[in-house]
Design an enzyme around this catalytic site. Structure first.
Site, PDB file in Angstrom:
ATOM      1  N   ARG A 193       2.940   3.062  -5.108  1.00  0.00           N
ATOM      2  CA  ARG A 193       3.195   4.078  -6.122  1.00  0.00           C
ATOM      3  C   ARG A 193       4.294   5.037  -5.671  1.00  0.00           C
ATOM      4  NH1 ARG A 193      -1.462   4.931  -3.562  1.00  0.00           N
ATOM      5  NH2 ARG A 193      -1.733   6.865  -2.435  1.00  0.00           N
TER       6      ARG A 193
ATOM      7  N   HIS B  66       0.859  -1.176   0.000  1.00  0.00           N
ATOM      8  CA  HIS B  66       0.000   0.000   0.000  1.00  0.00           C
ATOM      9  C   HIS B  66       0.893   1.223   0.000  1.00  0.00           C
ATOM     10  CE1 HIS B  66      -4.051   1.374   0.131  1.00  0.00           C
ATOM     11  NE2 HIS B  66      -3.786   2.230   1.092  1.00  0.00           N
TER      12      HIS B  66
ATOM     13  N   ASP C 289      -3.289  -7.607  -1.220  1.00  0.00           N
ATOM     14  CA  ASP C 289      -3.798  -6.303  -1.626  1.00  0.00           C
ATOM     15  C   ASP C 289      -2.796  -5.674  -2.587  1.00  0.00           C
ATOM     16  OD1 ASP C 289      -5.338  -3.916  -1.558  1.00  0.00           O
ATOM     17  OD2 ASP C 289      -4.073  -3.109   0.027  1.00  0.00           O
ATOM     18  N   SER C 290      -3.225  -4.731  -3.338  1.00  0.00           N
ATOM     19  CA  SER C 290      -2.385  -3.878  -4.195  1.00  0.00           C
ATOM     20  C   SER C 290      -2.300  -4.385  -5.631  1.00  0.00           C
ATOM     21  CB  SER C 290      -0.964  -3.712  -3.650  1.00  0.00           C
ATOM     22  OG  SER C 290      -0.981  -3.198  -2.350  1.00  0.00           O
ATOM     23  N   GLY C 291      -2.950  -3.678  -6.522  1.00  0.00           N
ATOM     24  CA  GLY C 291      -2.821  -3.946  -7.946  1.00  0.00           C
ATOM     25  C   GLY C 291      -3.748  -4.998  -8.521  1.00  0.00           C
ATOM     26  N   PHE C 292      -4.764  -5.400  -7.812  1.00  0.00           N
ATOM     27  CA  PHE C 292      -5.693  -6.416  -8.304  1.00  0.00           C
ATOM     28  C   PHE C 292      -6.872  -5.704  -8.961  1.00  0.00           C
ATOM     29  CE2 PHE C 292      -3.030  -8.434  -5.281  1.00  0.00           C
ATOM     30  CZ  PHE C 292      -2.815  -9.703  -5.809  1.00  0.00           C
TER      31      PHE C 292
ATOM     32  N   GLY D 168     -10.580  -2.811  -3.242  1.00  0.00           N
ATOM     33  CA  GLY D 168     -11.311  -1.603  -2.913  1.00  0.00           C
ATOM     34  C   GLY D 168     -11.284  -0.501  -3.946  1.00  0.00           C
ATOM     35  N   ARG D 169     -10.209  -0.378  -4.701  1.00  0.00           N
ATOM     36  CA  ARG D 169     -10.094   0.749  -5.633  1.00  0.00           C
ATOM     37  C   ARG D 169     -11.216   0.755  -6.670  1.00  0.00           C
ATOM     38  NH1 ARG D 169      -4.446   1.527  -8.360  1.00  0.00           N
ATOM     39  NH2 ARG D 169      -3.934   1.247  -6.169  1.00  0.00           N
TER      40      ARG D 169
END
Length: 126
Positions: free
Chosen positions: A18, A15, A46-49, A69-70
């Site tokens: 970036r 998280h 988490d991150s990038g899915f 979540g994004r």
């Protein structure tokens, strides 16, 4: 270590990745974390899915859950609650499509062989 300390689960995430361009992607380290935990506690990633196929990969590598979540935030920004619901619906449709394409009936049938079938890699690459 987290399992030994009584944690209920482990979340593998970069998280803020970036801001850390040279950090490893969670999906790259996920198999090692799953192996280290050895089933003692759930591993969540988490991150990038961003697509259903990404979720399938995370689950096939041993995650018990994949955080997405994004996409729901984008859906909310575009169309409120209905947009968030549609984002989840799109994930579900994509996951179902990928499962059908790889010959699995449910996410419970996923394993690492879904990604690289046994025998496809030379022993030194496994």
């Amino acid at each position: 270590m987290a399992a030994d300390c009584g944690a209920d689960a482990v979340i593998v995430s970069n998280h803020g990745g970036r801001n850390l361009d040279s950090s490893m992607a969670p999906i790259e380290v996920l198999p090692r974390v799953v192996d280290a935990v050895g089933g003692r506690i759930p591993v969540i990633v988490d991150s990038g899915f961003m697509r259903g196929s990404d979720v399938v990969k995370g689950l096939a590598l041993g995650a018990k859950a994949v955080l997405v979540g994004r996409a729901t935030l984008y859906g909310t920004a575009a169309a409120g609650e209905a947009g968030a619901a549609r984002a989840i619906e799109i994930y579900r449709e994509e996951i179902d499509r990928v499962l059908a394409l790889i010959g699995r009936r449910s996410v419970a049938e996923l394993d690492r062989e879904c990604l690289v079938p046994a025998g496809w890699l030379a022993p030194e690459c496994r």
